[in-house]
Scaffold this motif. Structure first.
Motif, PDB file in Angstrom:
ATOM      1  N   THR A   2       0.832  -1.195   0.000  1.00  0.00           N
ATOM      2  CA  THR A   2       0.000   0.000   0.000  1.00  0.00           C
ATOM      3  C   THR A   2       0.873   1.253   0.000  1.00  0.00           C
ATOM      4  O   THR A   2       2.015   1.228   0.455  1.00  0.00           O
ATOM      5  N   PRO A   3       0.347   2.359  -0.506  1.00  0.00           N
ATOM      6  CA  PRO A   3       1.146   3.599  -0.530  1.00  0.00           C
ATOM      7  C   PRO A   3       1.570   4.053   0.870  1.00  0.00           C
ATOM      8  O   PRO A   3       2.683   4.556   1.048  1.00  0.00           O
ATOM      9  N   ARG A   4       0.712   3.843   1.851  1.00  0.00           N
ATOM     10  CA  ARG A   4       1.068   4.277   3.206  1.00  0.00           C
ATOM     11  C   ARG A   4       2.228   3.443   3.755  1.00  0.00           C
ATOM     12  O   ARG A   4       3.169   3.983   4.335  1.00  0.00           O
ATOM     13  N   LEU A   5       2.171   2.139   3.558  1.00  0.00           N
ATOM     14  CA  LEU A   5       3.243   1.262   4.015  1.00  0.00           C
ATOM     15  C   LEU A   5       4.533   1.549   3.256  1.00  0.00           C
ATOM     16  O   LEU A   5       5.628   1.510   3.823  1.00  0.00           O
ATOM     17  N   ARG A   6       4.415   1.868   1.977  1.00  0.00           N
ATOM     18  CA  ARG A   6       5.591   2.206   1.177  1.00  0.00           C
ATOM     19  C   ARG A   6       6.259   3.471   1.699  1.00  0.00           C
ATOM     20  O   ARG A   6       7.484   3.554   1.783  1.00  0.00           O
ATOM     21  N   ARG A   7       5.473   4.460   2.065  1.00  0.00           N
ATOM     22  CA  ARG A   7       6.057   5.703   2.590  1.00  0.00           C
ATOM     23  C   ARG A   7       6.697   5.496   3.952  1.00  0.00           C
ATOM     24  O   ARG A   7       7.724   6.104   4.266  1.00  0.00           O
ATOM     25  N   ILE A   8       6.111   4.635   4.777  1.00  0.00           N
ATOM     26  CA  ILE A   8       6.705   4.330   6.072  1.00  0.00           C
ATOM     27  C   ILE A   8       8.042   3.611   5.882  1.00  0.00           C
ATOM     28  O   ILE A   8       9.034   3.926   6.549  1.00  0.00           O
ATOM     29  N   ALA A   9       8.080   2.647   4.959  1.00  0.00           N
ATOM     30  CA  ALA A   9       9.331   1.938   4.675  1.00  0.00           C
ATOM     31  C   ALA A   9      10.365   2.894   4.104  1.00  0.00           C
ATOM     32  O   ALA A   9      11.563   2.797   4.429  1.00  0.00           O
ATOM     33  N   ASP A  10       9.939   3.827   3.272  1.00  0.00           N
ATOM     34  CA  ASP A  10      10.848   4.829   2.719  1.00  0.00           C
ATOM     35  C   ASP A  10      11.448   5.681   3.815  1.00  0.00           C
ATOM     36  O   ASP A  10      12.652   5.902   3.858  1.00  0.00           O
ATOM     37  N   ALA A  11      10.616   6.159   4.709  1.00  0.00           N
ATOM     38  CA  ALA A  11      11.107   7.012   5.792  1.00  0.00           C
ATOM     39  C   ALA A  11      12.066   6.249   6.695  1.00  0.00           C
ATOM     40  O   ALA A  11      13.096   6.785   7.119  1.00  0.00           O
ATOM     41  N   ALA A  12      11.769   4.995   6.996  1.00  0.00           N
ATOM     42  CA  ALA A  12      12.641   4.193   7.850  1.00  0.00           C
ATOM     43  C   ALA A  12      13.983   3.914   7.178  1.00  0.00           C
ATOM     44  O   ALA A  12      15.043   4.047   7.813  1.00  0.00           O
ATOM     45  N   ALA A  13      13.964   3.544   5.906  1.00  0.00           N
ATOM     46  CA  ALA A  13      15.213   3.253   5.196  1.00  0.00           C
ATOM     47  C   ALA A  13      16.074   4.503   5.057  1.00  0.00           C
ATOM     48  O   ALA A  13      17.294   4.456   5.263  1.00  0.00           O
ATOM     49  N   THR A  14      15.449   5.609   4.736  1.00  0.00           N
ATOM     50  CA  THR A  14      16.202   6.848   4.569  1.00  0.00           C
ATOM     51  C   THR A  14      16.759   7.336   5.896  1.00  0.00           C
ATOM     52  O   THR A  14      17.921   7.752   5.972  1.00  0.00           O
ATOM     53  N   ALA A  15      15.965   7.285   6.959  1.00  0.00           N
ATOM     54  CA  ALA A  15      16.441   7.734   8.270  1.00  0.00           C
ATOM     55  C   ALA A  15      17.582   6.855   8.781  1.00  0.00           C
ATOM     56  O   ALA A  15      18.569   7.370   9.324  1.00  0.00           O
TER      57      ALA A  15
END
Length: 72
Positions: A2-15
């Protein structure tokens, strides 16, 4: 995914990648010897890869049928 889960994974990987890069830049232990010394050389590449992975997750929904170059 889902787009929401994708954005959470993006934020975690980037951070996490930025945190590793900051650790290496500002506070990396200089007394690492043996195996950890080799790990110190691989971590910058891993952090750059993590930021790239996060960007790929964030911008993976590219529009289809668009040109890669500017018209002209």
């Amino acid at each position: 995914m889902t787009p929401r889960l994708r954005r959470i994974a993006d934020a975690a990987a980037t951070a996490a990648s930025i945190a590793v890069a900051c650790l290496l830049c500002f506070g990396s232990p200089r007394d690492w010897e043996g195996g950890p010394e080799w790990m110190r050389y691989g971590l910058p590449a891993a952090s750059v890869g993590g930021v790239r992975f996060g960007a790929r997750l964030m911008f993976s929904g590219a529009a289809k049928g668009t040109a890669d170059t500017a018209p002209g």
